[in-house]
Enzyme design. Structure first.
Site, PDB file in Angstrom:
ATOM      1  N   HIS A  45      -8.173  -5.060  -0.429  1.00 60.95           N
ATOM      2  CA  HIS A  45      -6.858  -4.459  -0.194  1.00 60.95           C
ATOM      3  C   HIS A  45      -6.138  -5.107   0.979  1.00 60.95           C
ATOM      4  O   HIS A  45      -4.913  -5.241   0.976  1.00 60.95           O
ATOM      5  CB  HIS A  45      -7.028  -2.963   0.055  1.00 60.95           C
ATOM      6  CG  HIS A  45      -5.741  -2.214   0.136  1.00 60.95           C
ATOM      7  ND1 HIS A  45      -4.798  -2.235  -0.873  1.00 60.95           N
ATOM      8  CD2 HIS A  45      -5.224  -1.416   1.116  1.00 60.95           C
ATOM      9  CE1 HIS A  45      -3.759  -1.487  -0.526  1.00 60.95           C
ATOM     10  NE2 HIS A  45      -3.985  -0.980   0.684  1.00 60.95           N
ATOM     11  N   ASP A  85      -8.934  -6.139  -4.934  1.00 61.69           N
ATOM     12  CA  ASP A  85      -8.479  -4.890  -4.334  1.00 61.69           C
ATOM     13  C   ASP A  85      -8.916  -3.743  -5.242  1.00 61.69           C
ATOM     14  O   ASP A  85      -8.297  -3.461  -6.259  1.00 61.69           O
ATOM     15  CB  ASP A  85      -6.957  -4.908  -4.186  1.00 61.69           C
ATOM     16  CG  ASP A  85      -6.407  -3.656  -3.516  1.00 61.69           C
ATOM     17  OD1 ASP A  85      -7.197  -2.730  -3.239  1.00 61.69           O
ATOM     18  OD2 ASP A  85      -5.185  -3.602  -3.281  1.00 61.69           O
ATOM     19  N   SER A 128       0.847  -1.194   0.000  1.00 58.93           N
ATOM     20  CA  SER A 128       0.000   0.000   0.000  1.00 58.93           C
ATOM     21  C   SER A 128       0.885   1.247   0.000  1.00 58.93           C
ATOM     22  O   SER A 128       1.744   1.404  -0.877  1.00 58.93           O
ATOM     23  CB  SER A 128      -0.949  -0.051   1.196  1.00 58.93           C
ATOM     24  OG  SER A 128      -1.919   0.954   1.142  1.00 58.93           O
TER      25      SER A 128
END
Length: 379
Positions: free
Chosen positions: A354, A321, A140
């Protein structure tokens, strides 16, 4: 580790003096060729693995990934986790004293960017005597830092693992961040960011910000599988027939009460977050996410931007995601291939959205393990 030398920031400001909290795992080898830097995402810290003797329940946020015999094997690699500037887990941030004023920074803490974090991390490595990293890794926002390392210090990185990340945020992502920030700054307890002086915490805003964020970290499939349209047990108990469809005679409808399981889950996550995270830190870190865009200086041409990188890459994305979709990882892959860089790419068919980059999918773990096994260390 404390630094007295000022750190120039992209904004034009500088931090005159600052400290970085960090942890290390494993042993640095004789020629210092086995160091791996792990960069953290929004609400994580330098505590990437293991537990503390006095806090056995406080497990590192990537403990399933890092440790003896794990995909990032600390029997082979020396792993470094660093808490970013502006965070609230030990490194200098809004909760600390501004040496220029003698007062808590609060909202006066300078804007920081991904590039600023990378420069600070490089200074830490300088003091540790580590000139070249075997790898830099992050998921991320941590993946953005890993990518930035290969552009800011290309000669100091041999491998980069960019997990569930993107070359910049989409407008939709920026919009989610802005709504979360507005929830915080409009909380009456925020006091313009100087709430420390009033002995208050803008918990309502933090709760809402976390709830918004948490929705984006999960996939629709996972939320449906885990919660569906289930009502809380206390609500079901009001119905004569719990299997029946809701009707005004069976339930006490309310705009305030928590009735669905997903509502209860989100409020629980929000309540936990508001107890430990700093509101100004949330504003700073989400802005750093928004600002990151290495292609901006190249007219939006990512291939030109990544021409500076010389590292070998592993990119991993997850099919569900939607916050950092596989399409965004493929943009990075294409830009690297345009520059004839060595790239491995895995797109994992996972249900968890995610958050999948933090979980134990055996295919994902296998890819990372295999990649680290291929990295050569020299002594």
């Amino acid at each position: 580790m404390h630094f007295d030398a000022a750190l120039p920031l992209q904004s034009g400001a500088a931090l005159r003096a600052y400290s970085l909290s960090y942890e290390t795992y494993g042993q640095l080898n004789a020629d210092k060729s086995n160091a791996v830097l792990v960069c953290h995402a929004l609400n994580a810290s330098h505590h990437v693995a293991g537990v503390y003797l006095d806090q056995p329940n406080f497990v590192g946020w990537w403990d399933n990934m890092i440790g003896p015999g794990k995909p990032l094997d600390t029997n082979k690699f020396f792993v470094i986790g660093v808490n970013n500037l502006g965070s609230c887990f030990g490194s200098t941030g809004p909760m600390h004293i501004n040496p220029d004023t003698g007062r808590v920074y609060g909202a006066d803490f300078p804007v920081v960017t991904v590039e600023d974090w990378v420069h600070a991390q490089a200074r830490l490595l300088d003091v540790l005597g580590i000139q070249t990293l075997a790898a830099v890794m992050g998921g991320s926002l941590g993946g953005m830092q890993a990518l930035s390392w290969t552009l800011q210090y290309p000669a100091r990185v041999r491998h980069a693992l960019v997990i569930a990340s993107a070359p910049n945020l989409t407008a939709e992502n920026i919009a989610f961040n802005e709504v979360a920030r507005r929830a915080i700054v409009t909380d009456p307890d925020f006091h313009g960011g100087h709430f420390y002086q009033f002995n208050t915490i803008p918990k309502r805003g933090l709760r809402i910000a976390r709830m918004i964020g948490h929705i984006t970290y999960l996939s629709d499939d996972v939320m449906n599988e885990k919660f569906g349209r289930q009502l809380r047990d206390a609500v079901l108990a009001q119905a004569a027939d719990p299997a029946a469809l809701p009707d005004p005679g069976a339930f006490k409808y309310s705009t305030q009460e928590v009735e669905f399981q997903i509502e209860s889950y989100l409020r629980h996550q929000g309540d936990k977050f508001a107890e430990y995270f700093d509101a100004n830190t949330y504003l700073l870190i989400t802005r750093a996410l928004d600002y990151f865009d290495p292609a901006r200086a190249y007219g939006g041409n990512l291939s030109l931007a990544l021409g500076r990188a010389s590292a070998k890459f592993l990119l991993v994305s997850f099919t569900t995601d939607w916050r950092f979709s596989p399409r965004r990882s493929r943009e990075i892959v294409k830009a690297l291939l345009d520059n004839k860089r060595a790239v491995s790419y895995a797109e994992i068919n996972a249900l968890h959205g995610h958050d999948a980059f933090l979980l134990d999918d055996p295919r994902y773990m296998g890819v990372v393990r295999s990649y680290f096994q291929s990295i050569e260390v020299f002594s």
